[in-house]
Design a protein around this motif. Structure first.
Motif, PDB file in Angstrom:
ATOM      1  N   ASP A   1     -19.816   9.428  16.053  1.00  0.00           N
ATOM      2  CA  ASP A   1     -19.968  10.496  17.046  1.00  0.00           C
ATOM      3  C   ASP A   1     -21.217  11.330  16.779  1.00  0.00           C
ATOM      4  OD1 ASP A   1     -17.665   9.645  18.361  1.00  0.00           O
ATOM      5  OD2 ASP A   1     -16.391  11.195  17.469  1.00  0.00           O
ATOM      6  N   LEU A   2     -21.512  11.582  15.503  1.00  0.00           N
ATOM      7  CA  LEU A   2     -22.738  12.313  15.160  1.00  0.00           C
ATOM      8  C   LEU A   2     -23.967  11.519  15.562  1.00  0.00           C
ATOM      9  CD1 LEU A   2     -21.831  13.862  11.691  1.00  0.00           C
ATOM     10  CD2 LEU A   2     -22.281  15.108  13.817  1.00  0.00           C
ATOM     11  N   LEU A   3     -23.938  10.211  15.342  1.00  0.00           N
ATOM     12  CA  LEU A   3     -25.058   9.366  15.745  1.00  0.00           C
ATOM     13  C   LEU A   3     -25.269   9.440  17.257  1.00  0.00           C
ATOM     14  CD1 LEU A   3     -27.258   7.260  15.264  1.00  0.00           C
ATOM     15  CD2 LEU A   3     -25.469   5.502  15.378  1.00  0.00           C
ATOM     16  N   GLU A   4     -24.193   9.374  18.011  1.00  0.00           N
ATOM     17  CA  GLU A   4     -24.309   9.468  19.463  1.00  0.00           C
ATOM     18  C   GLU A   4     -24.877  10.825  19.873  1.00  0.00           C
ATOM     19  OE1 GLU A   4     -21.634   8.972  23.531  1.00  0.00           O
ATOM     20  OE2 GLU A   4     -20.621   8.885  21.584  1.00  0.00           O
ATOM     21  N   ARG A   5     -24.437  11.892  19.226  1.00  0.00           N
ATOM     22  CA  ARG A   5     -24.942  13.229  19.525  1.00  0.00           C
ATOM     23  C   ARG A   5     -26.432  13.320  19.219  1.00  0.00           C
ATOM     24  NH1 ARG A   5     -25.550  18.727  18.530  1.00  0.00           N
ATOM     25  NH2 ARG A   5     -24.015  20.108  19.493  1.00  0.00           N
ATOM     26  N   ILE A   6     -26.833  12.750  18.093  1.00  0.00           N
ATOM     27  CA  ILE A   6     -28.241  12.755  17.700  1.00  0.00           C
ATOM     28  C   ILE A   6     -29.088  11.983  18.704  1.00  0.00           C
ATOM     29  CG2 ILE A   6     -29.856  11.826  15.984  1.00  0.00           C
ATOM     30  CD1 ILE A   6     -27.738  12.671  13.860  1.00  0.00           C
TER      31      ILE A   6
ATOM     32  N   ASP B   1     -10.520   7.674   5.969  1.00  0.00           N
ATOM     33  CA  ASP B   1     -11.731   6.839   6.013  1.00  0.00           C
ATOM     34  C   ASP B   1     -12.074   6.448   7.452  1.00  0.00           C
ATOM     35  OD1 ASP B   1     -11.904   6.991   3.260  1.00  0.00           O
ATOM     36  OD2 ASP B   1     -11.067   4.985   2.910  1.00  0.00           O
ATOM     37  N   ASP B   2     -11.058   6.087   8.229  1.00  0.00           N
ATOM     38  CA  ASP B   2     -11.281   5.713   9.629  1.00  0.00           C
ATOM     39  C   ASP B   2     -11.803   6.895  10.435  1.00  0.00           C
ATOM     40  OD1 ASP B   2     -10.338   3.175   8.977  1.00  0.00           O
ATOM     41  OD2 ASP B   2      -8.359   3.487   9.885  1.00  0.00           O
ATOM     42  N   ILE B   3     -11.230   8.069  10.204  1.00  0.00           N
ATOM     43  CA  ILE B   3     -11.689   9.274  10.897  1.00  0.00           C
ATOM     44  C   ILE B   3     -13.131   9.605  10.501  1.00  0.00           C
ATOM     45  CG2 ILE B   3     -11.361  11.787  11.080  1.00  0.00           C
ATOM     46  CD1 ILE B   3      -8.287  11.161  10.795  1.00  0.00           C
TER      47      ILE B   3
ATOM     48  N   MET C   1       0.862  -1.178   0.000  1.00  0.00           N
ATOM     49  CA  MET C   1       0.000   0.000   0.000  1.00  0.00           C
ATOM     50  C   MET C   1       0.902   1.234   0.000  1.00  0.00           C
ATOM     51  SD  MET C   1      -2.984   1.084   2.731  1.00  0.00           S
ATOM     52  CE  MET C   1      -4.139  -0.199   2.359  1.00  0.00           C
ATOM     53  N   GLY C   2       0.610   2.162  -0.864  1.00  0.00           N
ATOM     54  CA  GLY C   2       1.401   3.380  -0.955  1.00  0.00           C
ATOM     55  C   GLY C   2       1.066   4.363   0.146  1.00  0.00           C
ATOM     56  N   GLN C   3       1.881   5.377   0.263  1.00  0.00           N
ATOM     57  CA  GLN C   3       1.703   6.377   1.312  1.00  0.00           C
ATOM     58  C   GLN C   3       0.364   7.110   1.189  1.00  0.00           C
ATOM     59  OE1 GLN C   3       4.872   9.246   1.444  1.00  0.00           O
ATOM     60  NE2 GLN C   3       4.597   9.583   3.627  1.00  0.00           N
ATOM     61  N   ILE C   4      -0.019   7.432  -0.048  1.00  0.00           N
ATOM     62  CA  ILE C   4      -1.312   8.115  -0.246  1.00  0.00           C
ATOM     63  C   ILE C   4      -2.454   7.209   0.188  1.00  0.00           C
ATOM     64  CG2 ILE C   4      -2.923   9.016  -1.980  1.00  0.00           C
ATOM     65  CD1 ILE C   4      -0.473  10.124  -3.469  1.00  0.00           C
ATOM     66  N   ASP C   5      -2.375   5.931  -0.184  1.00  0.00           N
ATOM     67  CA  ASP C   5      -3.421   4.988   0.208  1.00  0.00           C
ATOM     68  C   ASP C   5      -3.505   4.846   1.732  1.00  0.00           C
ATOM     69  OD1 ASP C   5      -4.160   4.504  -2.420  1.00  0.00           O
ATOM     70  OD2 ASP C   5      -2.834   2.752  -2.622  1.00  0.00           O
ATOM     71  N   GLU C   6      -2.361   4.844   2.383  1.00  0.00           N
ATOM     72  CA  GLU C   6      -2.345   4.763   3.846  1.00  0.00           C
ATOM     73  C   GLU C   6      -3.014   5.984   4.469  1.00  0.00           C
ATOM     74  OE1 GLU C   6       1.615   4.062   5.365  1.00  0.00           O
ATOM     75  OE2 GLU C   6       1.921   2.399   3.961  1.00  0.00           O
ATOM     76  N   MET C   7      -2.711   7.148   3.928  1.00  0.00           N
ATOM     77  CA  MET C   7      -3.317   8.377   4.448  1.00  0.00           C
ATOM     78  C   MET C   7      -4.825   8.390   4.185  1.00  0.00           C
ATOM     79  SD  MET C   7      -1.011  10.232   5.960  1.00  0.00           S
ATOM     80  CE  MET C   7      -0.279   8.696   6.550  1.00  0.00           C
ATOM     81  N   ARG C   8      -5.217   7.915   3.024  1.00  0.00           N
ATOM     82  CA  ARG C   8      -6.654   7.854   2.708  1.00  0.00           C
ATOM     83  C   ARG C   8      -7.380   6.876   3.628  1.00  0.00           C
ATOM     84  NH1 ARG C   8      -6.266   8.221  -3.887  1.00  0.00           N
ATOM     85  NH2 ARG C   8      -6.112  10.501  -3.958  1.00  0.00           N
ATOM     86  N   LYS C   9      -6.733   5.800   3.992  1.00  0.00           N
ATOM     87  CA  LYS C   9      -7.321   4.837   4.924  1.00  0.00           C
ATOM     88  C   LYS C   9      -7.524   5.516   6.273  1.00  0.00           C
ATOM     89  CE  LYS C   9      -8.386   0.857   6.867  1.00  0.00           C
ATOM     90  NZ  LYS C   9      -9.504   1.127   7.744  1.00  0.00           N
ATOM     91  N   LYS C  10      -6.552   6.310   6.704  1.00  0.00           N
ATOM     92  CA  LYS C  10      -6.705   7.044   7.961  1.00  0.00           C
ATOM     93  C   LYS C  10      -7.879   8.012   7.888  1.00  0.00           C
ATOM     94  CE  LYS C  10      -1.978   6.722   9.648  1.00  0.00           C
ATOM     95  NZ  LYS C  10      -0.804   7.441  10.157  1.00  0.00           N
TER      96      LYS C  10
END
Length: 86
Positions: free
Chosen positions: A21-26, A12-14, A1-10
Motif C-alpha cells: 500500500d505504501l508503494l502504491e501511495r508513493i 507478517d501478512d499485514i 503451528m502454534g497459536q503464537i506462530d499463527e498470529m505472527r504469520k498474520k
C-alpha cells in the motif's frame, strides 16, 4: 503451528500489505509531483497535509487508536511521499 506462530504469520501478512500500500501511495505521489511541476505548483501543500493529518486523527479516534501516534506515523509517510515528488 502454534497459536503464537499463527498470529505472527498474520502480522507478517499485514506488514506485507502495508508495504504494498505504501508503494502504491508513493507511485501516485510521484505522478502528482510531475503534475505539480508541469503546472508550476509547489511540491509542499500545507493545507492538504493539514487535511490528511486531521482525517487520520479522526479515523484513529473512531477506531480506538491513539490519534497522536497515528499522526506521527503519517508525518513520516507524508515526508517520504514529498521526497519522491522532488
Amino acid at each position: 503451528m502454534g497459536q503464537i506462530d499463527e498470529m505472527r504469520k498474520k502480522i507478517d501478512d499485514i506488514d506485507e500489505q502495508i508495504i504494498k500500500d505504501l508503494l502504491e501511495r508513493i507511485e501516485i505521489c510521484r505522478v502528482i509531483g510531475e503534475l505539480k511541476k508541469q503546472q508550476g505548483k509547489p511540491i509542499q501543500d500545507r493545507s492538504r497535509e493539514t487535511h490528511v493529518f486531521s482525517k487520520v486523527r479522526a479515523q484513529a479516534e473512531k477506531l480506538g487508536l491513539d490519534p497522536a501516534q497515528i499522526e506521527s506515523i503519517y508525518h513520516e509517510i507524508v515526508n517520504m511521499c514529498s521526497n519522491v515528488q522532488q
